[in-house]
Design a protein around this motif. Structure first.
Motif, PDB file in Angstrom:
ATOM      1  N   PRO A 111     -33.558 -28.482   9.118  1.00 13.63           N
ATOM      2  CA  PRO A 111     -33.168 -29.218   7.687  1.00 13.63           C
ATOM      3  C   PRO A 111     -33.610 -28.629   6.552  1.00 13.63           C
ATOM      4  O   PRO A 111     -34.351 -27.443   6.436  1.00 13.63           O
ATOM      5  CB  PRO A 111     -33.659 -30.365   7.878  1.00 13.63           C
ATOM      6  N   GLY A 112     -32.669 -28.778   5.175  1.00 19.51           N
ATOM      7  CA  GLY A 112     -33.123 -28.119   4.001  1.00 19.51           C
ATOM      8  C   GLY A 112     -32.216 -28.642   2.958  1.00 19.51           C
ATOM      9  O   GLY A 112     -31.417 -29.412   3.142  1.00 19.51           O
ATOM     10  N   THR A 113     -32.592 -28.452   1.719  1.00 22.94           N
ATOM     11  CA  THR A 113     -32.172 -28.840   0.498  1.00 22.94           C
ATOM     12  C   THR A 113     -31.736 -27.677  -0.418  1.00 22.94           C
ATOM     13  O   THR A 113     -32.610 -27.029  -0.576  1.00 22.94           O
ATOM     14  CB  THR A 113     -33.000 -29.903  -0.111  1.00 22.94           C
ATOM     15  N   LEU A 114     -30.546 -27.578  -0.859  1.00 28.21           N
ATOM     16  CA  LEU A 114     -30.164 -26.412  -1.679  1.00 28.21           C
ATOM     17  C   LEU A 114     -29.774 -27.129  -3.131  1.00 28.21           C
ATOM     18  O   LEU A 114     -29.426 -28.269  -3.291  1.00 28.21           O
ATOM     19  CB  LEU A 114     -28.991 -25.748  -1.052  1.00 28.21           C
ATOM     20  N   ALA A 115     -29.811 -26.306  -4.139  1.00 32.13           N
ATOM     21  CA  ALA A 115     -29.432 -26.794  -5.452  1.00 32.13           C
ATOM     22  C   ALA A 115     -28.205 -25.971  -5.908  1.00 32.13           C
ATOM     23  O   ALA A 115     -28.018 -24.653  -5.735  1.00 32.13           O
ATOM     24  CB  ALA A 115     -30.682 -26.501  -6.404  1.00 32.13           C
ATOM     25  N   ALA A 116     -27.372 -26.602  -6.351  1.00 31.96           N
ATOM     26  CA  ALA A 116     -26.007 -25.910  -6.748  1.00 31.96           C
ATOM     27  C   ALA A 116     -25.812 -26.471  -8.162  1.00 31.96           C
ATOM     28  O   ALA A 116     -25.631 -27.647  -8.691  1.00 31.96           O
ATOM     29  CB  ALA A 116     -24.952 -26.198  -5.997  1.00 31.96           C
ATOM     30  N   ASP A 117     -25.172 -25.594  -9.033  1.00 33.23           N
ATOM     31  CA  ASP A 117     -24.562 -25.740 -10.387  1.00 33.23           C
ATOM     32  C   ASP A 117     -22.750 -25.702 -10.073  1.00 33.23           C
ATOM     33  O   ASP A 117     -22.334 -24.966 -10.095  1.00 33.23           O
ATOM     34  CB  ASP A 117     -24.767 -24.904 -11.458  1.00 33.23           C
ATOM     35  N   ILE A 118     -22.367 -27.072 -10.277  1.00 36.77           N
ATOM     36  CA  ILE A 118     -20.765 -27.313  -9.827  1.00 36.77           C
ATOM     37  C   ILE A 118     -20.135 -26.601 -10.900  1.00 36.77           C
ATOM     38  O   ILE A 118     -20.418 -26.951 -12.006  1.00 36.77           O
ATOM     39  CB  ILE A 118     -20.590 -28.867  -9.474  1.00 36.77           C
ATOM     40  N   LYS A 119     -19.284 -25.620 -10.465  1.00 38.94           N
ATOM     41  CA  LYS A 119     -18.305 -24.942 -11.651  1.00 38.94           C
ATOM     42  C   LYS A 119     -16.926 -25.866 -11.651  1.00 38.94           C
ATOM     43  O   LYS A 119     -16.658 -26.621 -10.890  1.00 38.94           O
ATOM     44  CB  LYS A 119     -18.112 -23.656 -11.244  1.00 38.94           C
ATOM     45  N   THR A 120     -16.338 -25.624 -12.756  1.00 42.50           N
ATOM     46  CA  THR A 120     -15.153 -26.109 -13.040  1.00 42.50           C
ATOM     47  C   THR A 120     -13.749 -25.150 -12.690  1.00 42.50           C
ATOM     48  O   THR A 120     -14.140 -23.855 -12.732  1.00 42.50           O
ATOM     49  CB  THR A 120     -14.824 -26.592 -14.599  1.00 42.50           C
ATOM     50  N   ASN A 121     -12.869 -25.415 -11.930  1.00 40.93           N
ATOM     51  CA  ASN A 121     -11.810 -24.531 -11.345  1.00 40.93           C
ATOM     52  C   ASN A 121     -10.476 -25.411 -11.282  1.00 40.93           C
ATOM     53  O   ASN A 121     -10.312 -26.864 -11.498  1.00 40.93           O
ATOM     54  CB  ASN A 121     -12.144 -24.164 -10.021  1.00 40.93           C
ATOM     55  N   THR A 122      -9.363 -24.349 -11.187  1.00 33.84           N
ATOM     56  CA  THR A 122      -8.310 -25.289 -11.168  1.00 33.84           C
ATOM     57  C   THR A 122      -7.818 -25.297  -9.663  1.00 33.84           C
ATOM     58  O   THR A 122      -7.833 -24.126  -9.155  1.00 33.84           O
ATOM     59  CB  THR A 122      -6.959 -24.218 -11.845  1.00 33.84           C
ATOM     60  N   LEU A 123      -7.595 -26.544  -9.158  1.00 40.88           N
ATOM     61  CA  LEU A 123      -7.229 -26.716  -7.821  1.00 40.88           C
ATOM     62  C   LEU A 123      -6.066 -27.496  -7.560  1.00 40.88           C
ATOM     63  O   LEU A 123      -5.479 -27.984  -8.467  1.00 40.88           O
ATOM     64  CB  LEU A 123      -8.504 -27.498  -7.190  1.00 40.88           C
ATOM     65  N   ALA A 124      -5.447 -27.625  -6.373  1.00 37.27           N
ATOM     66  CA  ALA A 124      -4.269 -28.203  -5.923  1.00 37.27           C
ATOM     67  C   ALA A 124      -4.652 -29.860  -5.983  1.00 37.27           C
ATOM     68  O   ALA A 124      -5.805 -30.451  -5.982  1.00 37.27           O
ATOM     69  CB  ALA A 124      -4.101 -27.843  -4.532  1.00 37.27           C
ATOM     70  N   PRO A 182      -2.474 -31.985  -0.293  1.00 39.32           N
ATOM     71  CA  PRO A 182      -2.137 -31.134  -1.562  1.00 39.32           C
ATOM     72  C   PRO A 182      -0.606 -31.468  -2.043  1.00 39.32           C
ATOM     73  O   PRO A 182       0.278 -31.653  -1.055  1.00 39.32           O
ATOM     74  CB  PRO A 182      -2.294 -29.651  -1.231  1.00 39.32           C
ATOM     75  N   ILE A 183      -0.432 -31.849  -3.388  1.00 39.92           N
ATOM     76  CA  ILE A 183       0.775 -32.040  -3.943  1.00 39.92           C
ATOM     77  C   ILE A 183       1.362 -30.674  -4.273  1.00 39.92           C
ATOM     78  O   ILE A 183       0.925 -29.922  -5.019  1.00 39.92           O
ATOM     79  CB  ILE A 183       0.783 -32.855  -4.968  1.00 39.92           C
ATOM     80  N   LYS A 184       2.471 -30.360  -3.606  1.00 37.79           N
ATOM     81  CA  LYS A 184       3.140 -29.110  -4.313  1.00 37.79           C
ATOM     82  C   LYS A 184       3.629 -28.773  -5.845  1.00 37.79           C
ATOM     83  O   LYS A 184       3.927 -29.744  -6.301  1.00 37.79           O
ATOM     84  CB  LYS A 184       4.683 -29.025  -3.453  1.00 37.79           C
ATOM     85  N   ASP A 185       2.991 -27.533  -6.132  1.00 34.35           N
ATOM     86  CA  ASP A 185       3.218 -27.258  -7.512  1.00 34.35           C
ATOM     87  C   ASP A 185       2.574 -28.208  -8.398  1.00 34.35           C
ATOM     88  O   ASP A 185       3.006 -28.115  -9.768  1.00 34.35           O
ATOM     89  CB  ASP A 185       4.602 -27.225  -7.868  1.00 34.35           C
ATOM     90  N   LYS A 186       1.439 -28.849  -8.281  1.00 36.54           N
ATOM     91  CA  LYS A 186       0.729 -29.555  -9.056  1.00 36.54           C
ATOM     92  C   LYS A 186      -0.762 -29.381  -9.088  1.00 36.54           C
ATOM     93  O   LYS A 186      -1.383 -29.275  -7.685  1.00 36.54           O
ATOM     94  CB  LYS A 186       0.982 -31.093  -8.625  1.00 36.54           C
ATOM     95  N   THR A 187      -1.431 -29.143 -10.150  1.00 34.94           N
ATOM     96  CA  THR A 187      -2.550 -28.712 -10.152  1.00 34.94           C
ATOM     97  C   THR A 187      -3.562 -29.481 -10.752  1.00 34.94           C
ATOM     98  O   THR A 187      -2.958 -30.331 -11.804  1.00 34.94           O
ATOM     99  CB  THR A 187      -3.057 -27.378 -10.558  1.00 34.94           C
ATOM    100  N   VAL A 188      -4.938 -29.600 -10.769  1.00 35.49           N
ATOM    101  CA  VAL A 188      -5.818 -30.260 -11.671  1.00 35.49           C
ATOM    102  C   VAL A 188      -6.967 -29.513 -11.943  1.00 35.49           C
ATOM    103  O   VAL A 188      -7.386 -28.651 -11.264  1.00 35.49           O
ATOM    104  CB  VAL A 188      -6.420 -31.730 -10.975  1.00 35.49           C
ATOM    105  N   THR A 189      -7.679 -29.856 -12.882  1.00 36.89           N
ATOM    106  CA  THR A 189      -8.914 -29.183 -13.230  1.00 36.89           C
ATOM    107  C   THR A 189     -10.221 -30.140 -12.743  1.00 36.89           C
ATOM    108  O   THR A 189     -10.333 -31.339 -12.950  1.00 36.89           O
ATOM    109  CB  THR A 189      -9.254 -29.101 -14.663  1.00 36.89           C
ATOM    110  N   ALA A 190     -11.096 -29.469 -11.874  1.00 34.34           N
ATOM    111  CA  ALA A 190     -12.107 -30.435 -11.151  1.00 34.34           C
ATOM    112  C   ALA A 190     -13.272 -29.589 -10.794  1.00 34.34           C
ATOM    113  O   ALA A 190     -13.262 -28.348 -10.908  1.00 34.34           O
ATOM    114  CB  ALA A 190     -11.538 -31.125  -9.989  1.00 34.34           C
ATOM    115  N   GLY A 191     -14.196 -30.216 -10.262  1.00 41.20           N
ATOM    116  CA  GLY A 191     -15.393 -29.408  -9.874  1.00 41.20           C
ATOM    117  C   GLY A 191     -15.389 -28.761  -8.502  1.00 41.20           C
ATOM    118  O   GLY A 191     -14.336 -29.160  -7.758  1.00 41.20           O
TER     119      GLY A 191
END
Length: 435
Positions: A234-247, A255-264
């Motif tokens: 077992p283990g615990t990791l730390a992460a800084d979630i970035k913003t990206n353009t995703l489907a 996934p919706i064709k040709d449609k994107t969102v900005t999310a974690g």
């Protein structure tokens, strides 16, 4: 060897198709005989008869073109207004009506007067006509349950299959990271392929869609990720979630064709495993598929231009392009020719045949002649007319003459034939392929 397996896959699909057709017609046959309607013929396929045998008063047979079937019932339409079964007219529309009426009596024998389809009560005729597509629905539900609960379905798991190296917007991914691209949070945190995520930001996760939603809602946050490493520790990791353009995803996570969102964005690809659904999950999934099937049926007219361009101009077939029996058979051959585990090949065939049976149910229930739904609508309308006359103490209007709708039925049948021909042409010259 691949060609042999391809042919074997096509043959297996054709056998499944023939069984589905025979099963559909068996529903009509069994209920017609139950209500005393004489059935001279039960045929699977169209065209030239290649085999037949007579049992009792019914001829059972197999015809050359395996893309349909029928049973012949005596007296599908009532006599004309003058009480005669056959009369002639110079009007082409009237001739269609009279020809259809005459055809339903051409095998009439002495003693059949009380064994005619139209003489049965409306609710009995509804049962006879619904029994065919109803059998397809029963078969589809049974096959889906076998698939979902027995064979299982592929599902994204909480185990990491791959860790992305850098943050790249959807649609711009390449084999290598672009210059200046930031490392993904998963990469920075030390997640590796084979690690299993147990909790995200203090929330215990149970499936990948839940985890995916939590990640997308955590843009800009510093989170703790509880994992079970690939070596079992077992283990615990730390992460800084970035913003990206995703489907963008629909309510089912597709996934919706040709449609994107900005999310974690964390930067992982999940491993795929086999999930055996519960009864409740299975019927919930079938409900979603039923909704999708109804939408697909309603959208068929809008698919005609794409099919036309696929045939005439060689344009690529859309992923949601309609596929006919020829195309489905080719897909079956393609899957059998692939180097896949037998369970995956079986899963594909069961799902394809189950969905085909479900679409046959929906299609046949359209309230249009010559489909079963058209006859059902006619029987229901007759019931409404007779009930209204009885309540209002008016004379019985008699049976509803469905034969009068035959000109419209020929138009509908012509449209179906043209659409089927276009789909078949597209399946031959520009087929849908599985990658």
């Amino acid at each position: 060897m691949d060609k042999l397996m391809w042919v074997l896959g096509v043959l297996i699909f054709v056998v499944g198709l023939l069984f589905s057709i025979a099963w559909h017609e068996l529903g009509h046959l069994s209920t017609a005989k139950l209500f005393g309607i004489r059935v001279p013929q039960y045929m699977v396929g169209f065209g030239r008869t290649i085999w037949s045998t007579k049992r009792g008063e019914t001829e059972y047979g197999l015809k050359a073109i395996p893309f349909g079937g029928y049973i012949r019932m005596i007296g599908m339409f009532p006599p004309g207004a003058d009480g005669r079964i056959k009369q002639r007219s110079s009007s082409p529309w009237r001739s269609m009506i009279e020809d259809a009426r005459a055809a339903s009596y051409e095998e009439l024998r002495p003693g059949d007067e009380d064994r005619l389809f139209y003489t049965r009560k409306p609710w009995k005729r509804v049962i006879v006509m619904f029994a065919g597509p109803g059998m397809n629905l029963v078969l589809a539900v049974g096959m889906f349950l076998a698939l979902f609960m027995g064979i299982g379905v592929p599902r994204s798991t909480l185990t990491v299959n791959e860790v992305n190296e850098c943050v790249v917007p959807v649609g711009q991914q390449t084999d290598s990271c672009p210059a200046g691209a930031a490392r993904t949070p998963a990469n920075e945190a030390g997640l590796r392929a084979g690690d299993t995520i147990l909790a995200f930001d203090g929330v215990r996760v149970h499936d990948y869609p839940q985890l995916q939603g939590l990640i997308r809602d955590s843009a800009g946050k510093h989170v703790a990720i509880e994992v079970r490493h690939r070596d079992g520790t077992p283990g615990t990791l730390a992460a800084d979630i970035k913003t990206n353009t995703l489907a963008a995803l629909d309510k089912d996570g597709v996934p919706i064709k040709d449609k994107t969102v900005t999310a974690g964005f964390l930067g992982i690809s999940p491993a795929t495993g086999v999930h055996h659904m519960t009864v409740a999950e299975s019927f919930d999934e079938m409900g979603r598929m039923a909704s999708h099937g109804v939408q697909s049926l309603a959208q068929l007219p809008g698919k005609v231009p794409g099919l036309w361009h696929a045939v005439v101009d060689g344009a690529p077939r859309a992923q949601d392009s309609p596929v006919g029996m020829v195309g489905a058979a080719r897909l079956g051959g393609d899957v059998f020719a692939m180097d896949l585990p037998a369970t995956q090949q079986l899963s594909f065939f069961v799902q394809m045949l189950a969905y085909m049976n479900f679409m046959l149910f929906l299609f046949n229930m359209l309230p249009l002649l010559p489909l079963d739904g058209g006859h059902i609508a006619g029987a229901l309308w007759e019931s409404v007319r007779r009930t209204a006359a009885r309540v209002l103490r008016r004379p019985d209007p008699g049976p509803f003459d469905v034969a009068r709708l035959m000109p419209l039925a020929y138009v509908v049948a012509g449209i179906f034939v043209c659409f089927t021909g276009l789909v078949m042409a597209a399946d031959i010259v520009n087929p849908v392929r599985i990658n």
